[in-house]
Design an enzyme around this catalytic site. Structure first.
Site, PDB file in Angstrom:
ATOM      1  N   ASN A 190       0.879  -1.159   0.000  1.00  0.00           N
ATOM      2  CA  ASN A 190       0.000   0.000   0.000  1.00  0.00           C
ATOM      3  C   ASN A 190       0.921   1.214   0.000  1.00  0.00           C
ATOM      4  O   ASN A 190       1.608   1.476   0.985  1.00  0.00           O
ATOM      5  CB  ASN A 190      -0.894   0.008   1.234  1.00  0.00           C
ATOM      6  CG  ASN A 190      -1.794   1.228   1.296  1.00  0.00           C
ATOM      7  OD1 ASN A 190      -1.616   2.196   0.577  1.00  0.00           O
ATOM      8  ND2 ASN A 190      -2.773   1.186   2.185  1.00  0.00           N
ATOM      9  N   ARG A 241       0.525   4.221   0.463  1.00  0.00           N
ATOM     10  CA  ARG A 241       0.255   5.225   1.498  1.00  0.00           C
ATOM     11  C   ARG A 241       0.794   4.814   2.866  1.00  0.00           C
ATOM     12  O   ARG A 241       0.778   5.600   3.809  1.00  0.00           O
ATOM     13  CB  ARG A 241      -1.247   5.485   1.591  1.00  0.00           C
ATOM     14  CG  ARG A 241      -1.802   6.078   0.295  1.00  0.00           C
ATOM     15  CD  ARG A 241      -3.262   6.405   0.404  1.00  0.00           C
ATOM     16  NE  ARG A 241      -3.452   7.453   1.407  1.00  0.00           N
ATOM     17  CZ  ARG A 241      -4.597   7.698   2.000  1.00  0.00           C
ATOM     18  NH1 ARG A 241      -5.662   6.986   1.721  1.00  0.00           N
ATOM     19  NH2 ARG A 241      -4.698   8.662   2.890  1.00  0.00           N
ATOM     20  N   CYS A 242       1.279   3.589   2.980  1.00  0.00           N
ATOM     21  CA  CYS A 242       1.737   3.050   4.265  1.00  0.00           C
ATOM     22  C   CYS A 242       3.255   3.207   4.393  1.00  0.00           C
ATOM     23  O   CYS A 242       4.011   2.719   3.557  1.00  0.00           O
ATOM     24  CB  CYS A 242       1.342   1.577   4.354  1.00  0.00           C
ATOM     25  SG  CYS A 242       2.008   0.738   5.800  1.00  0.00           S
ATOM     26  N   ARG A 243       3.697   3.846   5.469  1.00  0.00           N
ATOM     27  CA  ARG A 243       5.119   4.058   5.703  1.00  0.00           C
ATOM     28  C   ARG A 243       5.871   2.735   5.833  1.00  0.00           C
ATOM     29  O   ARG A 243       6.947   2.570   5.265  1.00  0.00           O
ATOM     30  CB  ARG A 243       5.321   4.911   6.967  1.00  0.00           C
ATOM     31  CG  ARG A 243       6.795   5.205   7.261  1.00  0.00           C
ATOM     32  CD  ARG A 243       6.955   6.139   8.449  1.00  0.00           C
ATOM     33  NE  ARG A 243       6.301   5.672   9.653  1.00  0.00           N
ATOM     34  CZ  ARG A 243       6.856   4.841  10.531  1.00  0.00           C
ATOM     35  NH1 ARG A 243       8.056   4.349  10.334  1.00  0.00           N
ATOM     36  NH2 ARG A 243       6.201   4.476  11.623  1.00  0.00           N
ATOM     37  N   ARG A 301       6.381   1.205   2.460  1.00  0.00           N
ATOM     38  CA  ARG A 301       7.457   1.874   1.729  1.00  0.00           C
ATOM     39  C   ARG A 301       8.826   1.488   2.291  1.00  0.00           C
ATOM     40  O   ARG A 301       9.796   1.328   1.543  1.00  0.00           O
ATOM     41  CB  ARG A 301       7.257   3.392   1.749  1.00  0.00           C
ATOM     42  CG  ARG A 301       6.032   3.834   0.955  1.00  0.00           C
ATOM     43  CD  ARG A 301       5.966   5.347   0.783  1.00  0.00           C
ATOM     44  NE  ARG A 301       6.069   6.099   2.023  1.00  0.00           N
ATOM     45  CZ  ARG A 301       5.036   6.455   2.798  1.00  0.00           C
ATOM     46  NH1 ARG A 301       3.803   6.101   2.455  1.00  0.00           N
ATOM     47  NH2 ARG A 301       5.233   7.161   3.897  1.00  0.00           N
TER      48      ARG A 301
END
Length: 115
Positions: A8, A10-12, A15
Site C-alpha cells: 500500500n 500510502r503506508c510508511r 514503503r
C-alpha cells in the site's frame, strides 16, 4: 527467488519494506492489493506461507474493523471472507518469497527472507 510485496503506497511500513529490498539489490514485484485485491484462493495460499491464521493479519485499528467486527468471534473461513471483502483490513506489507512469507512489521522481519 521471486519476491512479491503486497503493498500500500500510502503506508510508511510498506514503503520501508521496498527500501530494504532495494538496498539489498533484490528484484521484486509489487502488488497494490487495494487496487488489485487477492482472490480467496490467493489469500489462503499467502496465509499458509505466513503460517498464520486470518485473524493474525487483521488491522484492528481500521475504522471498518472497529465498526463492524470488533468483539466478534468469527471462524477462519469467515475472516478470510471479511479480508476479501475489505482488503484494507489486511496487514501490510506482506513480502512473499517462494514458499515463505512475512508481515513486514517491523521492517526487519523481511531480512531473513533475503538471505
Amino acid at each position: 527467488m521471486k519476491l512479491t510485496v503486497l503493498h500500500n503506497p500510502r503506508c510508511r511500513k510498506s514503503r520501508e519494506a521496498l527500501s530494504i529490498l532495494e538496498a539489498a539489490d533484490k528484484q521484486y514485484d509489487i502488488r497494490e492489493y487495494l487496487k488489485n485485491p487477492l482472490s480467496k484462493d490467493e489469500l489462503i495460499v499467502v496465509l499458509k506461507k505466513l503460517n498464520l491464521r486470518p485473524i493474525d493479519i487483521v488491522r484492528r485499528g481500521e475504522k471498518v474493523f472497529k465498526e463492524q467486527f470488533k468483539g466478534k468471534d468469527l471462524t477462519d473461513e469467515q475472516w478470510v471472507d471479511v479480508l476479501i471483502k475489505y482488503p484494507i483490513l489486511i496487514e501490510r506489507p506482506i513480502v512473499i518469497a517462494d514458499e515463505q512469507a512475512v508481515v513486514g512489521r517491523p521492517s526487519e522481519k523481511i531480512k531473513p527472507l533475503l538471505a
